[in-house]
Write an enzyme that holds these catalytic residues in place. Structure first.
Site, PDB file in Angstrom:
ATOM      1  CB  SER A 164      52.136  46.478  31.479  1.00 48.02           C
ATOM      2  OG  SER A 164      52.636  45.616  32.455  1.00 48.02           O
ATOM      3  CE1 TYR A 167      47.023  45.152  32.897  1.00 44.89           C
ATOM      4  CE2 TYR A 167      49.052  44.031  32.905  1.00 44.89           C
ATOM      5  CZ  TYR A 167      48.419  45.127  33.279  1.00 44.89           C
ATOM      6  OH  TYR A 167      49.151  46.279  33.754  1.00 44.89           O
TER       7      TYR A 167
END
Length: 253
Positions: free
Chosen positions: A144, A157
């Site tokens: 990401s 995350y």
């Protein structure tokens, strides 16, 4: 689209939005796709029917990727079903929103296991198979842009996605001599049904910041994965491919 006819691709988390998009792209490129799911059997089977009706080949397999032995079984069964394994896309993962002050060690560890350790175990298992193939194989981790641009409530995350980027580079270094390429793809915000209603301000800000003026689509991620698995990327390994519509190029001041 690159031609992947005669190859087999395993996509973890294929019952989800992005995983399904990745699987569709591989199928359109001619690959036989193995659709992994944990709890989304109906979605995975519906996708398999869609791919089959379009003339492609799809197999559905279930595995709990929180368990390393299940990761190994999944990869081995995927290769056994089609006689080889040419591409693995480590897409499965979770993305809870939790403020760091309220996060527990169990919260932290659960996400690292789901997002990083599962990719580690699947990569090891796939590499053992690919190393025995004349043309090796390709492994891609779905990271990401939050690997380098953290967001509030995503500390676990953010750290996990940064770990995946570096894991891809490390694996590329060690598996390259065996003919195995390892890369990562770092998407930006991917649209989904209802997102503009759930987060109107965030969607507006993203659209304003993206030079290409739109949110991402699952196939944007899928096309990047197909490219990295193809012969067109035969000299690309250890690379993080950002797929974000240019948001990362936007100035922060």
């Amino acid at each position: 689209m690159p031609d992947l006819t005669g190859t087999t691709a395993l996509i973890t988390g294929a019952s989800g939005l992005i995983g399904g998009g990745i699987a569709r792209c591989f199928a359109r490129a001619g690959a036989a796709v193995v659709l992994h799911h944990h709890c989304g059997e109906n979605a995975a089977r519906t996708l398999a029917e869609e791919i089959t009706e379009a003339g492609g080949r799809a197999t559905v397999l279930r595995a709990d990727l929180l368990r390393p032995e299940e990761c190994r079984r999944l990869v081995e069964e995927a290769a056994a079903r089609h006689g080889r394994l040419d591409a693995l896309v480590n897409n499965a993962g979770i993305q809870p929103v939790q403020p760091l002050p309220d996060m527990t060690a169990d919260d932290w560890q659960q996400l690292q296991t789901a997002d990083v350790t599962s990719a580690f175990a699947c990569t090891q298992a796939a590499a053992r198979i690919m190393a025995g193939q004349a043309d090796g194989g390709s492994i891609t981790h779905i990271a990401s842009i939050e690997a380098s641009q953290p967001a509030p409530g995503h500390a676990h995350y953010n750290a996990a996605k940064a770990a995946l980027v570096m894991f891809a580079r490390s694996a590329a270094l060690e598996y390259g001599p065996r003919g195995i390429r390892v890369n990562s793809v770092s998407p930006g915000l991917i649209d989904r049904p209802g997102l503009a209603d759930d987060w109107p301000e965030g969607v507006r800000r993203w659209g304003a910041a993206a030079p290409l003026g739109r949110l991402g689509r699952p196939e944007d991620v899928g096309n990047a994965c197909v490219f990295l698995a193809s012969r067109a990327a035969s000299w690309i390994t250890g690379h993080d491919l950002t797929v974000d519509g240019g948001v990362s190029a936007h100035p922060t001041w």
